[in-house]
Design a protein around this motif. Sequence first.
Motif, short mmCIF file in Angstrom:
data_model
loop_
_atom_site.label_atom_id
_atom_site.label_comp_id
_atom_site.label_asym_id
_atom_site.label_seq_id
_atom_site.Cartn_x
_atom_site.Cartn_y
_atom_site.Cartn_z
N ILE A 20 10.20 49.04 -1.48
CA ILE A 20 9.46 47.60 -1.07
C ILE A 20 8.10 47.04 -2.13
N ASN A 24 9.62 43.78 -4.56
CA ASN A 24 8.19 42.66 -4.24
C ASN A 24 7.61 42.87 -6.29
N CYS A 61 14.42 48.18 4.92
CA CYS A 61 12.73 47.55 3.60
C CYS A 61 12.32 46.20 4.24
N HIS A 62 13.09 45.76 4.48
CA HIS A 62 13.36 44.47 5.18
C HIS A 62 12.35 44.40 6.73
N VAL A 65 9.08 45.19 6.96
CA VAL A 65 8.20 43.74 6.86
C VAL A 65 8.52 43.16 8.02
N TYR A 97 3.94 35.38 4.55
CA TYR A 97 5.01 36.92 4.12
C TYR A 97 5.85 35.62 3.84
N ASN A 100 3.82 35.63 0.23
CA ASN A 100 3.48 36.62 -0.55
C ASN A 100 4.12 37.87 -0.44
N ARG A 101 5.10 38.33 0.54
CA ARG A 101 6.26 39.55 0.47
C ARG A 101 7.87 39.08 0.04
N LYS A 102 7.48 37.51 -1.34
CA LYS A 102 8.94 37.05 -0.79
C LYS A 102 10.04 38.59 -0.94
N GLU A 103 10.54 39.25 -1.66
CA GLU A 103 11.71 39.84 -1.64
C GLU A 103 11.89 40.10 -1.10
N THR A 104 10.88 41.13 0.17
CA THR A 104 11.41 42.08 0.83
C THR A 104 11.22 41.05 2.41
N PHE A 105 10.99 39.33 2.95
CA PHE A 105 10.87 39.14 4.20
C PHE A 105 11.68 38.33 3.93
#
Lengths: 194, 194
Positions: A20, A24, A61-62, A65, A97, A100-105
């Motif tokens: 994660i 990110n 990972c997804h 989150v 979310y 700030n957790r763009k890549e996973t969210f």
Amino acid sequence: MRNASRKQQEKRERIILSAIAIMNREGFKYTTMEQVASEMRMTKGSLYYYFRNKQDLMFQCHELVLDQAIEDQKEAFKAEGTYGDKLRRMIHCHIDYAVNRKETFNMIIQPEQAFEKGQLPSIVEKRDDYARLFDRVVSEGIGAGEFQNSDVKIIRMILLGAMNWVQTWYRKDGLIGLDELKDLYAEYLLKLLK
Amino acid sequence: MRNASRKQQEKRERIILSAIAIMNREGFKYTTMEQVASEMRMTKGSLYYYFRNKQDLMFQCHELVLDQAIEDQKEAFKAEGTYGDKLRRMIHCHIDYAVNRKETFNMIIQPEQAFEKGQLPSIVEKRDDYARLFDRVVSEGIGAGEFQNSDVKIIRMILLGAMNWVQTWYRKDGLIGLDELKDLYAEYLLKLLK
DNA sequence: GAGGTTTTTTGAACATTGTTCAAATTTTTT
DNA sequence: AAAAAATTTGAACAATGTTCAAAAAACCTC
């Protein structure tokens, strides 16, 4: 045996957390198995002991989150206030979310690109859990006479789409601050239910 | 010279059209250079005579569809009626592209995943052209006193986000028909400006 | 703690796909 | 027809995900 499998689970989680972080940092597309393995001081071959393939790792990972997000949203819903207040808080939470957790969210948005076809159902399910939180506040709000009667599913889709889109254009060094943005979004989106 | 370059341009376009067809059939992620070349009865090496790389090809596919969309939106704007009517038509038009040319139109959503960093500015520019069409109808509608005064950019982002999201969940064999869906979206989204 | 069993890791090989490029071929121009 | 330019080829390469038999490490039983 129970012990061994707990240990394994712990390592799996450490890998996920590490992945994660990398995602990110580097972005979803540019994260390789090699990188993840290297960060864990192992070879990429070993990763396949813990995860069937890259997409399986990404999925987990997804999922993690998303689980956190679900928890936070439940808090936002429970806290006191009108249904408008609840929804407002949930909008704030979601945008947070998404940004700030763009890549996973993120992966929620286009799972077909991130996951294999076989994994889709499992993702969709958890995504639905999340979505239902919005359905709930909307339909209870309607039931309480606070919101105008509406098609709950369509409203939910409009809300989620509008909020997820934020992360495609929002930049921290841009003209508008995140808090101001959240307020505006909440203000406008609540109009949908007036 | 002029002749040669026109011929080249024509072939380039034929490749793009072919690639668009493949992408809409196989999905963005599963379209390979080999496939595109094979469909054109050439080797993948030759493709690099016409396009710098795969992302360049993808970009041009995207660009072509986007150009068509811009034309259609201009029509939707020009046709007679109130600003509400214009916006309603534009919403219908956008959702149509988002659903029916998903794979190519799609790339608007997450260009970072589809294109290289260097190509982003060029994409963003055309995307902005498209977005401005929505800004225009909204701000003119506000100016004419038909819409409530609002933050035009935020409204635009909400609109685009909500509409783009449709293609992540809409299925042709689902419960709701596309026309009905467009109507509902238009109805709710117009509330943002009331 | 020795020996056996299970778990984990390795490292090499493979598969797929994007990319490059010098040489061959085809087309165009003179 | 010769020269020049444009196009295509095909082989090699690079990057990454994936597999797997064998080695190593950890654990368990007596």
